[in-house]
Scaffold this motif. Sequence first.
Motif, PDB file in Angstrom:
ATOM      1  N   HIS A   1       0.944  -1.139  -0.083  1.00  0.00           N
ATOM      2  CA  HIS A   1      -0.104   0.019   0.026  1.00  0.00           C
ATOM      3  C   HIS A   1       0.817   1.336  -0.222  1.00  0.00           C
ATOM      4  O   HIS A   1       0.739   2.029  -0.961  1.00  0.00           O
ATOM      5  CB  HIS A   1      -1.055   0.025   1.136  1.00  0.00           C
ATOM      6  N   GLN A   2       1.841   1.146   1.210  1.00  0.00           N
ATOM      7  CA  GLN A   2       2.508   2.730   1.151  1.00  0.00           C
ATOM      8  C   GLN A   2       4.045   2.386   1.485  1.00  0.00           C
ATOM      9  O   GLN A   2       4.740   3.192   1.830  1.00  0.00           O
ATOM     10  CB  GLN A   2       2.015   3.584   2.163  1.00  0.00           C
ATOM     11  N   GLY A   3       4.508   1.223   1.428  1.00  0.00           N
ATOM     12  CA  GLY A   3       5.997   0.971   1.832  1.00  0.00           C
ATOM     13  C   GLY A   3       6.258   0.632   3.371  1.00  0.00           C
ATOM     14  O   GLY A   3       7.417   0.842   3.400  1.00  0.00           O
ATOM     15  N   CYS A   4       5.216   0.852   3.942  1.00  0.00           N
ATOM     16  CA  CYS A   4       5.744   0.675   5.430  1.00  0.00           C
ATOM     17  C   CYS A   4       6.060  -0.919   5.390  1.00  0.00           C
ATOM     18  O   CYS A   4       5.684  -1.889   5.030  1.00  0.00           O
ATOM     19  CB  CYS A   4       4.566   0.581   6.297  1.00  0.00           C
ATOM     20  N   LEU A   5       6.882  -1.355   6.586  1.00  0.00           N
ATOM     21  CA  LEU A   5       7.299  -2.694   6.995  1.00  0.00           C
ATOM     22  C   LEU A   5       5.962  -3.225   7.649  1.00  0.00           C
ATOM     23  O   LEU A   5       5.743  -2.655   8.485  1.00  0.00           O
ATOM     24  CB  LEU A   5       8.510  -2.753   7.717  1.00  0.00           C
ATOM     25  N   VAL A   6       5.646  -4.327   7.349  1.00  0.00           N
ATOM     26  CA  VAL A   6       4.669  -5.048   8.120  1.00  0.00           C
ATOM     27  C   VAL A   6       5.094  -5.215   9.575  1.00  0.00           C
ATOM     28  O   VAL A   6       6.516  -5.221   9.792  1.00  0.00           O
ATOM     29  CB  VAL A   6       4.387  -6.368   7.602  1.00  0.00           C
ATOM     30  N   ALA A   7       4.141  -5.253  10.515  1.00  0.00           N
ATOM     31  CA  ALA A   7       4.638  -5.117  11.951  1.00  0.00           C
ATOM     32  C   ALA A   7       4.473  -6.435  12.785  1.00  0.00           C
ATOM     33  O   ALA A   7       5.141  -6.836  13.622  1.00  0.00           O
ATOM     34  CB  ALA A   7       3.787  -4.074  12.731  1.00  0.00           C
ATOM     35  N   THR A   8       3.453  -7.169  12.298  1.00  0.00           N
ATOM     36  CA  THR A   8       3.100  -8.449  13.172  1.00  0.00           C
ATOM     37  C   THR A   8       2.734  -9.489  12.434  1.00  0.00           C
ATOM     38  O   THR A   8       2.159  -9.345  11.084  1.00  0.00           O
ATOM     39  CB  THR A   8       2.066  -8.251  14.277  1.00  0.00           C
ATOM     40  N   VAL A   9       2.616 -10.816  12.732  1.00  0.00           N
ATOM     41  CA  VAL A   9       2.083 -12.127  11.970  1.00  0.00           C
ATOM     42  C   VAL A   9       1.103 -12.455  13.109  1.00  0.00           C
ATOM     43  O   VAL A   9       1.737 -13.064  14.184  1.00  0.00           O
ATOM     44  CB  VAL A   9       3.107 -12.984  11.519  1.00  0.00           C
ATOM     45  N   ALA A  10      -0.111 -12.658  12.930  1.00  0.00           N
ATOM     46  CA  ALA A  10      -1.051 -13.125  13.866  1.00  0.00           C
ATOM     47  C   ALA A  10      -2.359 -13.332  13.306  1.00  0.00           C
ATOM     48  O   ALA A  10      -3.004 -12.890  12.298  1.00  0.00           O
ATOM     49  CB  ALA A  10      -1.327 -12.220  15.008  1.00  0.00           C
ATOM     50  N   ASP A  11      -3.010 -14.740  14.004  1.00  0.00           N
ATOM     51  CA  ASP A  11      -4.485 -15.051  13.425  1.00  0.00           C
ATOM     52  C   ASP A  11      -4.181 -15.132  11.776  1.00  0.00           C
ATOM     53  O   ASP A  11      -5.396 -14.861  11.223  1.00  0.00           O
ATOM     54  CB  ASP A  11      -5.212 -13.921  13.647  1.00  0.00           C
ATOM     55  N   GLY A  12      -3.164 -16.004  11.325  1.00  0.00           N
ATOM     56  CA  GLY A  12      -3.183 -16.287   9.781  1.00  0.00           C
ATOM     57  C   GLY A  12      -3.163 -15.196   9.014  1.00  0.00           C
ATOM     58  O   GLY A  12      -3.099 -15.250   7.638  1.00  0.00           O
ATOM     59  N   THR A  13      -2.707 -14.106   9.682  1.00  0.00           N
ATOM     60  CA  THR A  13      -2.323 -12.819   8.568  1.00  0.00           C
ATOM     61  C   THR A  13      -0.990 -12.157   8.954  1.00  0.00           C
ATOM     62  O   THR A  13      -0.706 -12.336  10.070  1.00  0.00           O
ATOM     63  CB  THR A  13      -3.397 -11.952   8.448  1.00  0.00           C
ATOM     64  N   ILE A  14      -0.503 -11.591   7.735  1.00  0.00           N
ATOM     65  CA  ILE A  14       0.613 -10.695   8.240  1.00  0.00           C
ATOM     66  C   ILE A  14       0.169  -9.212   8.148  1.00  0.00           C
ATOM     67  O   ILE A  14      -0.693  -8.884   7.036  1.00  0.00           O
ATOM     68  CB  ILE A  14       1.611 -10.640   6.850  1.00  0.00           C
ATOM     69  N   ASN A  15       0.530  -8.481   9.154  1.00  0.00           N
ATOM     70  CA  ASN A  15      -0.324  -7.172   9.365  1.00  0.00           C
ATOM     71  C   ASN A  15       0.601  -5.951   9.287  1.00  0.00           C
ATOM     72  O   ASN A  15       1.576  -6.082   9.839  1.00  0.00           O
ATOM     73  CB  ASN A  15      -0.950  -7.486  10.812  1.00  0.00           C
ATOM     74  N   CYS A  16       0.122  -4.933   8.719  1.00  0.00           N
ATOM     75  CA  CYS A  16       0.555  -3.756   8.322  1.00  0.00           C
ATOM     76  C   CYS A  16      -0.072  -2.752   9.411  1.00  0.00           C
ATOM     77  O   CYS A  16      -1.204  -2.669   8.966  1.00  0.00           O
ATOM     78  CB  CYS A  16       0.965  -3.201   6.974  1.00  0.00           C
ATOM     79  N   THR A  17       0.328  -2.334  10.270  1.00  0.00           N
ATOM     80  CA  THR A  17      -0.093  -1.504  11.236  1.00  0.00           C
ATOM     81  C   THR A  17      -0.067   0.082  10.753  1.00  0.00           C
ATOM     82  O   THR A  17      -1.123   0.967  11.182  1.00  0.00           O
ATOM     83  CB  THR A  17       0.303  -1.425  12.606  1.00  0.00           C
ATOM     84  N   CYS A  18       0.456   0.447   9.672  1.00  0.00           N
ATOM     85  CA  CYS A  18       0.369   1.694   9.101  1.00  0.00           C
ATOM     86  C   CYS A  18      -1.087   2.197   8.927  1.00  0.00           C
ATOM     87  O   CYS A  18      -1.510   3.463   9.110  1.00  0.00           O
ATOM     88  CB  CYS A  18       1.308   1.940   8.072  1.00  0.00           C
ATOM     89  N   HIS A  19      -1.731   1.496   7.812  1.00  0.00           N
ATOM     90  CA  HIS A  19      -2.931   1.685   7.663  1.00  0.00           C
ATOM     91  C   HIS A  19      -3.920   0.531   7.606  1.00  0.00           C
ATOM     92  O   HIS A  19      -5.071   0.497   7.102  1.00  0.00           O
ATOM     93  CB  HIS A  19      -2.927   2.192   6.037  1.00  0.00           C
ATOM     94  N   GLY A  20      -3.392  -0.521   8.203  1.00  0.00           N
ATOM     95  CA  GLY A  20      -4.548  -1.562   8.477  1.00  0.00           C
ATOM     96  C   GLY A  20      -4.402  -2.840   7.363  1.00  0.00           C
ATOM     97  O   GLY A  20      -5.472  -3.655   7.644  1.00  0.00           O
ATOM     98  N   SER A  21      -3.809  -2.737   6.374  1.00  0.00           N
ATOM     99  CA  SER A  21      -3.744  -3.983   5.578  1.00  0.00           C
ATOM    100  C   SER A  21      -3.059  -5.264   6.129  1.00  0.00           C
ATOM    101  O   SER A  21      -2.537  -5.210   7.085  1.00  0.00           O
ATOM    102  CB  SER A  21      -2.649  -3.600   4.286  1.00  0.00           C
ATOM    103  N   LYS A  22      -3.838  -6.481   5.509  1.00  0.00           N
ATOM    104  CA  LYS A  22      -3.593  -7.552   6.019  1.00  0.00           C
ATOM    105  C   LYS A  22      -3.346  -8.597   4.967  1.00  0.00           C
ATOM    106  O   LYS A  22      -4.043  -8.203   3.866  1.00  0.00           O
ATOM    107  CB  LYS A  22      -4.580  -8.118   6.859  1.00  0.00           C
ATOM    108  N   PHE A  23      -2.322  -9.531   5.107  1.00  0.00           N
ATOM    109  CA  PHE A  23      -2.324 -10.435   4.104  1.00  0.00           C
ATOM    110  C   PHE A  23      -2.046 -11.799   4.447  1.00  0.00           C
ATOM    111  O   PHE A  23      -1.764 -12.235   5.783  1.00  0.00           O
ATOM    112  CB  PHE A  23      -0.627 -10.026   3.436  1.00  0.00           C
ATOM    113  N   SER A  24      -2.420 -12.793   3.567  1.00  0.00           N
ATOM    114  CA  SER A  24      -2.534 -14.215   3.901  1.00  0.00           C
ATOM    115  C   SER A  24      -1.128 -14.765   3.987  1.00  0.00           C
ATOM    116  O   SER A  24      -0.068 -14.511   3.240  1.00  0.00           O
ATOM    117  CB  SER A  24      -3.180 -14.773   2.783  1.00  0.00           C
ATOM    118  N   ILE A  25      -1.159 -15.618   5.328  1.00  0.00           N
ATOM    119  CA  ILE A  25       0.427 -16.513   5.509  1.00  0.00           C
ATOM    120  C   ILE A  25       0.721 -17.365   4.524  1.00  0.00           C
ATOM    121  O   ILE A  25       1.508 -17.764   4.453  1.00  0.00           O
ATOM    122  CB  ILE A  25       0.567 -16.796   6.774  1.00  0.00           C
TER     123      ILE A  25
END
Length: 136
Positions: free
Chosen positions: A83-107
């Motif tokens: 989305h905007q080039g932030c590093l993802v912050a966490t991996v939880a509940d089956g998703t890779i999560n970017c906390t900058c704007h809320g995007s989530k990606f499948s593991i």
Amino acid sequence: MSLTRRNTLTGAAAIGAGVPLLAACGSSGSGGSASEPTAKAGQDLGPASDVPVGGGTIYADQKIVVTQPQQGEFKGFSAVCTHQGCLVATVADGTINCTCHGSKFSIDDGSVVNGPATSPLGSVAVTDKGGQITTT
């Protein structure tokens, strides 16, 4: 309406505050080479035991996230949000999560589960080589 010093200063302050906000939410995309993973082929990332089953581990220095959707199945992705080039912050509940704007990606495949990102995370080839996660 006459142009007063107060109106001029208020307008300048509003423009100064708005420009960084516009820059933070510009066009979609990964932003070029600064967003590319930095690991070279054959580089050890860390112990396979550090990557939990059903989760993942973020290697921020290399801009790579490694997941283990099923026991013994390791997947590698760019850790840079599309989305905007932030590093993802966490991996939880089956998703890779970017906390900058809320995007989530499948593991499983890096696909978008929740926007605003519209493009999946880039794939990075990894393997478990003798208990060590290594780029290939």
